[in-house]
Design an enzyme around this catalytic site. Structure first.
Site, short mmCIF file in Angstrom:
data_model
loop_
_atom_site.label_atom_id
_atom_site.label_comp_id
_atom_site.label_asym_id
_atom_site.label_seq_id
_atom_site.Cartn_x
_atom_site.Cartn_y
_atom_site.Cartn_z
N TYR A 193 -9.19 5.92 1.31
CA TYR A 193 -8.15 6.79 0.75
C TYR A 193 -8.72 7.62 -0.39
O TYR A 193 -8.51 8.84 -0.46
CB TYR A 193 -6.97 5.94 0.26
CG TYR A 193 -5.85 6.75 -0.35
CD1 TYR A 193 -5.03 7.52 0.46
CD2 TYR A 193 -5.62 6.75 -1.72
CE1 TYR A 193 -3.99 8.27 -0.10
CE2 TYR A 193 -4.60 7.49 -2.29
CZ TYR A 193 -3.79 8.25 -1.47
OH TYR A 193 -2.78 9.00 -2.01
N LYS A 220 -9.17 11.80 -0.51
CA LYS A 220 -8.56 12.68 -1.49
C LYS A 220 -9.60 13.47 -2.28
O LYS A 220 -9.35 14.62 -2.68
CB LYS A 220 -7.64 11.88 -2.42
CG LYS A 220 -6.40 11.34 -1.72
CD LYS A 220 -5.59 12.44 -1.03
CE LYS A 220 -4.32 11.94 -0.40
NZ LYS A 220 -3.53 13.01 0.25
N ASP A 266 1.60 16.85 15.07
CA ASP A 266 0.69 15.83 14.55
C ASP A 266 -0.55 16.55 14.05
O ASP A 266 -1.29 17.14 14.84
CB ASP A 266 0.33 14.85 15.67
CG ASP A 266 -0.48 13.65 15.18
OD1 ASP A 266 -1.22 13.81 14.19
OD2 ASP A 266 -0.37 12.58 15.79
N VAL A 267 -0.77 16.52 12.73
CA VAL A 267 -1.83 17.34 12.13
C VAL A 267 -3.23 16.90 12.54
O VAL A 267 -4.21 17.60 12.27
CB VAL A 267 -1.73 17.35 10.59
CG1 VAL A 267 -0.43 17.99 10.14
CG2 VAL A 267 -1.90 15.95 10.01
N THR A 308 7.62 5.85 -3.89
CA THR A 308 7.68 6.11 -2.46
C THR A 308 7.34 4.83 -1.71
O THR A 308 6.84 3.86 -2.28
CB THR A 308 6.67 7.20 -2.04
OG1 THR A 308 5.35 6.72 -2.34
CG2 THR A 308 6.92 8.51 -2.76
#
Length: 249
Positions: A154, A158, A61-62, A189
């Site tokens: 979000y 980014k 889990d990053v 996706t």
């Protein structure tokens, strides 16, 4: 770089990460895939091995540094080195106006997208700096360049990934490591379907793409493989935008 590079992919269980794992496997790279779901990870590794590639799954889990450190150590323990890292773990968060954002929602997005990318690079560079070689590819988005109503967290995450990429590239150049990012536009996706929440909204988004369609995970994977490869050996600190022309205007 070895003829069969050792590749680590975080966020490899779905979408772009999964397609990237298969793209490297087809080139007979030695691939370590990582994600949080054990059963899916083991199944993916088995599918990759069926292509003739050496492949392993390591749960990680990053968001947690101990997980990331152990993941990178596991790659080196298995294959002796780390040539390419693709940091694809990410989340879109909820579509909510700024007026309704909360610290909890901020943490949910930034811990994966920004902290996760930072921790991954930290430990990947730990190995690559000692080798004197390596290539890191982070995953940004069209939203790393522009804004989007309802997607403030979000979008901000980014933008941060692109800043991290450029800063790390300047540091890593001193020991022969390249750091770049690939920034997809709309891609077919599950994340795109969640973001658009319906066929009408999805069609409206795709109408803004000059090529009038979404990209495929495989198309983005090919761009990632190129940026990671020696074919892009003079590229570092760059953001490759693969978005059907959406940011051309």
């Amino acid at each position: 770089m070895t003829t069969q590079p050792v590749v680590l992919i975080t966020g490899a269980l779905t979408g772009i990460g999964r397609a990237t794992a298969f793209a490297f496997a087809r080139d007979k790279a030695r691939v370590v895939v990582s994600g949080r779901r054990v059963e899916e990870g083991r199944q993916l590794a088995e599918e990759l091995r069926s292509t003739g590639s050496q492949a392993e799954f390591v749960q990680s889990d990053v968001r947690f540094e101990d997980d990331v450190s152990k993941l990178v150590d596991a790659v080196v323990a298995r294959f002796g080195r780390l040539d390419i890292a693709v940091n694809a773990a990410g989340t879109e968060g909820e579509t909510i106006p700024v007026l309704d954002q909360t610290p909890e929602r901020y943490t949910a997005v930034f811990d994966t997208n920004v902290l996760g990318t930072l921790l991954a690079m930290k430990h990947e560079l730990r190995v690559m700096s000692a080798q004197g070689s390596g290539s890191i590819v982070n995953i940004s988005s069209t939203m790393g360049l522009r804004g989007a109503a309802g997607l403030s967290l979000y979008v901000a995450s980014k933008h941060a990934v692109e800043g991290l990429t450029k800063s790390a590239a300047l540091e890593a150049a001193a020991f022969g490591v390249r750091v770049n990012a690939v920034a997809p536009g709309p891609v077919e996706t599950a994340m795109l379907n969640r973001l658009t929440a319906g066929a009408e909204r999805k069609a409206g988004m795709l109408a803004t793409v000059p090529l009038k369609r979404a990209g495929t995970p495989e198309e983005i994977a090919e761009a990632i493989v190129f940026v990671a490869s020696e074919k892009a050996s003079f590229m570092t600190g760059e953001i490759l935008r693969v978005n059907g022309g959406r940011t051309a205007a």
